[in-house]
Motif scaffolding. Sequence first.
Motif, PDB file in Angstrom:
ATOM      1  N   ARG A 334       0.818  -1.224   0.000  1.00  0.00           N
ATOM      2  CA  ARG A 334       0.000   0.000   0.000  1.00  0.00           C
ATOM      3  C   ARG A 334       0.847   1.267   0.000  1.00  0.00           C
ATOM      4  N   SER A 335       2.100   1.152   0.425  1.00  0.00           N
ATOM      5  CA  SER A 335       2.985   2.327   0.425  1.00  0.00           C
ATOM      6  C   SER A 335       3.532   2.644  -0.958  1.00  0.00           C
ATOM      7  N   LEU A 336       3.359   1.723  -1.888  1.00  0.00           N
ATOM      8  CA  LEU A 336       3.934   1.904  -3.216  1.00  0.00           C
ATOM      9  C   LEU A 336       3.016   2.727  -4.119  1.00  0.00           C
ATOM     10  N   ARG A 337       3.619   3.439  -5.045  1.00  0.00           N
ATOM     11  CA  ARG A 337       2.914   4.099  -6.142  1.00  0.00           C
ATOM     12  C   ARG A 337       3.708   3.861  -7.416  1.00  0.00           C
ATOM     13  N   PRO A 338       3.743   2.611  -7.900  1.00  0.00           N
ATOM     14  CA  PRO A 338       4.555   2.320  -9.085  1.00  0.00           C
ATOM     15  C   PRO A 338       4.054   3.108 -10.294  1.00  0.00           C
ATOM     16  N   LEU A 339       4.946   3.885 -10.887  1.00  0.00           N
ATOM     17  CA  LEU A 339       4.620   4.762 -12.002  1.00  0.00           C
ATOM     18  C   LEU A 339       3.497   5.734 -11.620  1.00  0.00           C
ATOM     19  N   GLY A 340       3.396   6.020 -10.324  1.00  0.00           N
ATOM     20  CA  GLY A 340       2.404   6.952  -9.830  1.00  0.00           C
ATOM     21  C   GLY A 340       1.022   6.376  -9.632  1.00  0.00           C
ATOM     22  N   VAL A 341       0.877   5.056  -9.787  1.00  0.00           N
ATOM     23  CA  VAL A 341      -0.445   4.423  -9.739  1.00  0.00           C
ATOM     24  C   VAL A 341      -0.644   3.748  -8.379  1.00  0.00           C
ATOM     25  N   PRO A 342      -1.767   3.997  -7.696  1.00  0.00           N
ATOM     26  CA  PRO A 342      -2.027   3.305  -6.429  1.00  0.00           C
ATOM     27  C   PRO A 342      -2.458   1.858  -6.664  1.00  0.00           C
ATOM     28  N   LEU A 343      -2.202   1.019  -5.678  1.00  0.00           N
ATOM     29  CA  LEU A 343      -2.570  -0.388  -5.736  1.00  0.00           C
ATOM     30  C   LEU A 343      -3.752  -0.647  -4.806  1.00  0.00           C
ATOM     31  N   THR A 344      -4.588  -1.596  -5.195  1.00  0.00           N
ATOM     32  CA  THR A 344      -5.636  -2.083  -4.299  1.00  0.00           C
ATOM     33  C   THR A 344      -5.138  -3.383  -3.678  1.00  0.00           C
ATOM     34  N   VAL A 345      -4.998  -3.414  -2.352  1.00  0.00           N
ATOM     35  CA  VAL A 345      -4.398  -4.553  -1.652  1.00  0.00           C
ATOM     36  C   VAL A 345      -5.432  -5.120  -0.688  1.00  0.00           C
ATOM     37  N   THR A 346      -5.700  -6.414  -0.823  1.00  0.00           N
ATOM     38  CA  THR A 346      -6.727  -7.066  -0.019  1.00  0.00           C
ATOM     39  C   THR A 346      -6.128  -8.242   0.743  1.00  0.00           C
ATOM     40  N   PRO A 347      -6.092  -8.175   2.076  1.00  0.00           N
ATOM     41  CA  PRO A 347      -5.583  -9.328   2.832  1.00  0.00           C
ATOM     42  C   PRO A 347      -6.559 -10.489   2.766  1.00  0.00           C
ATOM     43  N   GLY A 348      -6.019 -11.711   2.710  1.00  0.00           N
ATOM     44  CA  GLY A 348      -6.826 -12.930   2.670  1.00  0.00           C
ATOM     45  C   GLY A 348      -6.654 -13.753   3.923  1.00  0.00           C
ATOM     46  N   ASP A 349      -6.684 -15.058   3.765  1.00  0.00           N
ATOM     47  CA  ASP A 349      -6.597 -15.966   4.903  1.00  0.00           C
ATOM     48  C   ASP A 349      -5.203 -15.960   5.527  1.00  0.00           C
ATOM     49  N   THR A 350      -5.156 -16.294   6.810  1.00  0.00           N
ATOM     50  CA  THR A 350      -3.883 -16.481   7.504  1.00  0.00           C
ATOM     51  C   THR A 350      -3.923 -17.790   8.275  1.00  0.00           C
ATOM     52  N   GLY A 351      -2.753 -18.347   8.506  1.00  0.00           N
ATOM     53  CA  GLY A 351      -2.609 -19.522   9.352  1.00  0.00           C
ATOM     54  C   GLY A 351      -1.359 -19.374  10.186  1.00  0.00           C
ATOM     55  N   PRO A 352      -1.442 -19.538  11.506  1.00  0.00           N
ATOM     56  CA  PRO A 352      -0.273 -19.321  12.353  1.00  0.00           C
ATOM     57  C   PRO A 352       0.774 -20.410  12.175  1.00  0.00           C
ATOM     58  N   GLY A 353       2.003 -20.049  12.459  1.00  0.00           N
ATOM     59  CA  GLY A 353       3.059 -21.048  12.534  1.00  0.00           C
ATOM     60  C   GLY A 353       3.048 -21.728  13.898  1.00  0.00           C
ATOM     61  N   TYR A 354       4.065 -22.578  14.098  1.00  0.00           N
ATOM     62  CA  TYR A 354       4.146 -23.280  15.378  1.00  0.00           C
ATOM     63  C   TYR A 354       5.601 -23.604  15.671  1.00  0.00           C
ATOM     64  N   ARG A 355       6.002 -23.419  16.927  1.00  0.00           N
ATOM     65  CA  ARG A 355       7.349 -23.794  17.375  1.00  0.00           C
ATOM     66  C   ARG A 355       7.209 -24.621  18.649  1.00  0.00           C
ATOM     67  N   ALA A 356       7.696 -25.849  18.612  1.00  0.00           N
ATOM     68  CA  ALA A 356       7.533 -26.765  19.741  1.00  0.00           C
ATOM     69  C   ALA A 356       8.601 -26.520  20.804  1.00  0.00           C
ATOM     70  N   SER A 357       8.232 -26.765  22.052  1.00  0.00           N
ATOM     71  CA  SER A 357       9.204 -26.826  23.139  1.00  0.00           C
ATOM     72  C   SER A 357       9.788 -28.237  23.165  1.00  0.00           C
ATOM     73  N   THR A 358      11.091 -28.332  23.330  1.00  0.00           N
ATOM     74  CA  THR A 358      11.745 -29.626  23.120  1.00  0.00           C
ATOM     75  C   THR A 358      12.485 -30.163  24.339  1.00  0.00           C
ATOM     76  N   GLY A 359      12.217 -29.661  25.530  1.00  0.00           N
ATOM     77  CA  GLY A 359      13.005 -30.080  26.685  1.00  0.00           C
ATOM     78  C   GLY A 359      12.328 -31.018  27.654  1.00  0.00           C
ATOM     79  N   GLY A 360      11.105 -31.466  27.353  1.00  0.00           N
ATOM     80  CA  GLY A 360      10.354 -32.232  28.317  1.00  0.00           C
ATOM     81  C   GLY A 360      10.544 -33.730  28.211  1.00  0.00           C
ATOM     82  N   PRO A 361       9.856 -34.501  29.079  1.00  0.00           N
ATOM     83  CA  PRO A 361      10.025 -35.959  29.089  1.00  0.00           C
ATOM     84  C   PRO A 361       9.554 -36.635  27.803  1.00  0.00           C
ATOM     85  N   ALA A 362       8.555 -36.090  27.127  1.00  0.00           N
ATOM     86  CA  ALA A 362       8.114 -36.707  25.879  1.00  0.00           C
ATOM     87  C   ALA A 362       9.189 -36.576  24.807  1.00  0.00           C
ATOM     88  N   TYR A 363       9.853 -35.427  24.747  1.00  0.00           N
ATOM     89  CA  TYR A 363      10.926 -35.268  23.760  1.00  0.00           C
ATOM     90  C   TYR A 363      12.107 -36.171  24.095  1.00  0.00           C
TER      91      TYR A 363
END
Length: 452
Positions: A334-363
């Motif tokens: 949205r900050s861009l104006r390529p060749l002076g032209v504004p863009l229409t920007v539409t956010p879509g779906d998101t999905g979170p990442g995941y980082r496991a803890s690795t120090g427990g008895p199961a690991y």
Amino acid sequence: MTTAAKVDALMDGLRADLERLAAIPSVAFPGFPAEPVREAHDLLVGLLRDAGVERVESIDLPGTAPVIFGEIPPPDPDAPTVLLYSHYDVQPPGDEKLWLSPPFEPTPVEGGLRARGIADDKSNVIAHLGMLRAYEGRPPVGVKIVFEGQEEYGSPFDDYPPSDPERFACDAMVIADLGNLRPGTPTLTTALRGAAEVVVEVRTLDEPRHSGEFGGAAPDALIVLLTALSTLHDVQGDVAVAGLRREEWRGTTYTEEEFRELAGVRDGIPLIGSGSLGERLWSGPAITVIGLDAPGVEHAASAVVPYARAKLNLRFHPRQDAKEAQAALVDHLRSLRPLGVPLTVTPGDTGPGYRASTGGPAYRAALTALREAWGEEASYIATGGSIPLVNGLARAAPDAEVLLFGAQDCMCNLHAPNERVLFSELRNTVVAMCAFVREYAAGFRPGAGESA
């Protein structure tokens, strides 16, 4: 009898059941029949009951295939409970002309079988069953089983577990929807990159105009869009959007030769980006143009293009907030104006990442189990793909350790033609599952556990 010997005695039956399951075209995408998905569901319910799981039921939610839920109570009040996850639906086969054999006719290959979904994820379903059979339905831990029926297409079930936390309460969970970095290398996946989509579009003219009469002054929407897209990466190919997290990757990763072969990079074509492959693939961002609306070359008219649109797929650091990462890309565009032209920007779906803890008895138990099964120490990797349900299950059981390992390997052609699984990886995964519950029971409460 040792764990390995018990599993070896089970392998003929496990292979036969894998062939039966892989022969069912259980594609849960729109436009595909629902009957094969139900057929796979019913087969697995029967196999679970035969393996000693007395409580088996279906979770039926609107807009998704049935989820199989099974439960074996802990052998005593002090034993831990382990949740086992995999899915029985598969990707569509795609262009069947690219397959060396019919995608739903399990076909022998060197050391394994070829079929759609045989690695992702039916081999892991069978691995869970193999562990239950090895213990004759009486493992040294309580067990909760979740076999999903619409993972590949996306499912409302992703957000369901936190609404029913008692059902999914456990001390550890084994998410078997992936596998080893390469065959013979035991691997724990400890992080999943998040994902977000953004659509950017440009309209410059009311309609196409003759390129000879108007080109040179009339703004070409496609050139404007391509100018905007060119700002997303620097000259090395690294993502150039401020606010996207990137860190050094300290685990194992591919060699460049392995990656080039896996990705099908043509001779003479360089890889993009800088830093290690693990950093580029797992602990840093990636932006891909996954769709482009523009006139096709074959039927192109000599006209200035009035409208163009692109769909972008963003993958981001496992611990970066999904909305924050998406907003960084949206703000950049949205900050861009390529060749002076504004863009229409539409956010879509998101999905979170995941980082496991690795120090427990199961690991600790998993590291011992993987070493027992494969004969070498486990490697740690991440994946750029996403498993949305992981976050749902983690919210339902926030104190549970999450382990991601299984019978696939990164050379198995999942989601591609000629998908295959190796019997060595399936066998070792079953051994590892058996050893894991034994070691986890013993470590969770010293003295508990039986020998499989």
